[in-house]
Write an enzyme that holds these catalytic residues in place. Structure first.
Site, PDB file in Angstrom:
ATOM      1  N   LYS A 271     124.536 -46.981  -5.415  1.00 37.01           N
ATOM      2  CA  LYS A 271     125.428 -48.034  -4.931  1.00 37.01           C
ATOM      3  C   LYS A 271     124.683 -49.011  -4.032  1.00 37.01           C
ATOM      4  CE  LYS A 271     129.618 -48.891  -2.225  1.00 37.01           C
ATOM      5  NZ  LYS A 271     130.860 -48.327  -1.647  1.00 37.01           N
TER       6      LYS A 271
ATOM      7  N   HIS B 144     121.865 -44.909 -51.416  1.00 32.24           N
ATOM      8  CA  HIS B 144     122.973 -45.688 -50.851  1.00 32.24           C
ATOM      9  C   HIS B 144     124.172 -44.802 -50.526  1.00 32.24           C
ATOM     10  CE1 HIS B 144     120.783 -49.373 -51.595  1.00 32.24           C
ATOM     11  NE2 HIS B 144     120.553 -48.948 -52.825  1.00 32.24           N
TER      12      HIS B 144
END
Length: 539
Positions: A142, A298
């Site tokens: 922080k 594919h």
């Protein structure tokens, strides 16, 4: 105002000591940083003859409650949280003799490793939930305008590089980057704890909580909150197209073999499509207990076969559609030995990826010699399907999430809908065809003969077109074959195409208002029809 902050005091408290010796020595010897530490870390540093100040000397309070209480103190969090250019903060620090801490090096109690131990108890898992560590990390992150936080040994070199570049100071951009990593680290840590505790609440786990309660994949329905904490494992060559960047991110290692956790033994970098197709091929061969090989292009199987041995299975899988197999991805459900490698290298078509649960050294040497760029992936033992693994599909703004389709044959639910029942040979081929159809994109129709895929119609908008494509692929092999459809036939047009091509038996879910027309057609052709209550749509 410069964003460079001199690093004069560092608090180090880590469970993972990897790389710590060099990192701490550099902080002290190169930059004269005062080292503060706790418990085992302090001892580790003293054994290196580095001067260390105990946290208890900073807090004027002893460590207690088996180490649960040691860093939760204003002298620690004040030193991390104080905004250095805020006069009231400075006044509070002066009044209470709080010294600033410029660098925090913390990694957390090994909760993940603890719960992976066999027969670990809930109490032991709870004791390995870190409290002070996450609190300090959040305080430092922080206050990243003034404090540099590091949460992993993999970041030590970056931190030292930043300090060396700026003569013992850290720069704001680097502090912000490390703060982002720190919050991601604590978020993942809390998510792991939440998942573990959620598992202990399942009915199966109530009797005896363990490290990994039965993974049932939503036994009580989809949860209200689903956290995804993923680690980037590697950058990929590209995505579906060369202009798209892509990467592989890892979740918790599953109980079954996975291409995500495979060891690459040879070949070029992997692409997005390589892994997608490899996962599909592997999923298909996992269906079979006999030696099995599947070739995918594919995302759809173009060749698949089972046989008494792996070389024969490969040869027959490749023969299913040699044209489509060019540039294909191959998965096998047995380790590759030399005869199998010889079968693979005998073909004159390029393969992109080979996936197997191990390679004999002579087989590996031959494959490496035959193909310079083919990726060889070792997935390790196959294992049983892991029902806790979920299927996710990203859509814009959200995820579609479902349980995996792990349903197998369930032959007890099959019903013979024709006058003639299938022969034993047809029944064996129907089993094979039904399992393969599960892995072909919907609308899907597959033709199989002698437990070998000979034609697939995949991803079509209507069933007759899927049937025509499967028949065209099978060509003169269609007579005497069987067919599987992943959904019912709304009209008898597709079955008629199949019967006209020489198909002698069909399996499909049934449920259409026109089912009787299909059954009557089959009876007129002396064909067999099996109805199953399963559907295997795959998009």
């Amino acid at each position: 105002m410069s964003d460079l902050i001199p690093v004069r005091r560092a608090l180090i408290s880590v469970s993972d000591k990897a790389g710590l010796a060099d990192f701490a020595a550099a902080l002290h010897k190169e930059f004269q940083v005062e080292l503060i530490s706790t418990g085992g870390t302090a001892k580790f540093l003293r054994d290196l003859n580095l001067p260390v100040t105990d946290v208890s000397a900073v807090t004027n309070f002893p460590e207690m409650m088996d180490g649960r209480l040691k860093t939760l103190h204003p002298n620690i969090h004040g030193g991390l949280l104080a905004v250095r250019d805020n006069p009231s903060h400075q006044s509070a620090m002066n009044q209470h003799n709080i010294q600033p801490i410029d660098l925090l090096c913390v990694n957390l109690y090994p909760f993940a490793k603890t719960i992976e131990k066999p027969n670990v108890t809930l109490e032991e898992a709870i004791e390995n939930i870190d409290i002070g560590g996450p609190a300090m990390i959040r305080s430092a992150a922080k206050n990243n305008r003034f404090v540099l936080v590091v949460t992993s040994p993999t970041h030590y070199e970056k931190v030292l590089g930043d300090l060396r570049q700026h003569n013992g100071s850290s720069c704001g951009k680097h502090r912000l980057k490390q703060a982002q990593r720190a919050f991601a680290h604590t978020a993942e840590y809390d998510g792991l704890i939440a998942k573990y505790l959620a598992k202990t609440l399942t009915p199966q786990a109530d009797a005896a909580p363990s490290a990994d309660p039965p993974r049932s994949g939503w036994p009580e329905g989809p949860p209200l909150l689903l956290d995804l904490h993923l680690h980037k494992h590697q950058d990929l060559r590209y995505g579906e197209n060369p202009h798209q960047k892509a990467a592989l991110y890892l979740d918790k290692k599953p109980l079954e073999a996975s291409v995500a956790y495979a060891k690459q033994l040879h070949g070029k970098e992997l692409s997005y499509i390589n892994l997608l197709d490899a996962d599909g091929a592997l999923s298909a061969v996992k269906e079979f207990s006999d030696p099995a090989v599947c070739i995918v292009k594919h995302t759809t199987p173009c060749g698949c076969a089972i046989a008494a041995d792996l070389p024969t299975a490969f040869t027959r899988a490749f023969a299913g559609d040699p044209l489509a197999a060019f540039g294909g991805i191959v998965a096998l459900n047995r380790p590759i030995d030399l005869p199998t490698a010889q079968a693979i290298t005998s073909i004159d078509k390029l393969l992109e990826v080979i996936v197997a649960p191990g390679y004999d050294q002579p087989a590996l040497d031959l494959l490496r010699e035959r193909w310079k760029n083919v990726r060889l992936l070792d997935i390790g033992p196959l294992g049983a399907p892991d029902p806790a693994e979920l299927h996710l599909h990203k859509i814009v703004g959200g995820y579609l999430i479902q349980q995996r389709d792990l349903t197998g044959l369930n032959e007890s639910d099959w019903k013979i809908a024709s006058i003639r029942p299938p022969t034993e040979k047809e029944l064996a081929d129907l089993r094979f065809a039904w399992l393969i159809c599960k892995h072909v994109k919907s609308n899907a129709i597959v033709l199989a003969k002698d437990q070998m895929l000979i034609g697939a119609g995949a991803g079509q908008m209507d069933r007759p077109t899927a049937a025509r494509l499967a028949i065209a692929k099978a060509a003169d092999r269609a007579p005497g074959s069987v067919a599987a459809s992943d959904a019912f036939f709304p009209f008898p047009d597709a079955p008629e195409l199949l019967f006209n091509a020489g198909v002698t038996a069909i399996i499909h879910p049934g449920g259409s208002l026109k089912d009787k027309a299909t059954f009557d057609l089959a009876d007129a052709r002396s064909a067999a029809v099996v109805i199953t209550n399963q559907r295997h749509f795959k998009h």
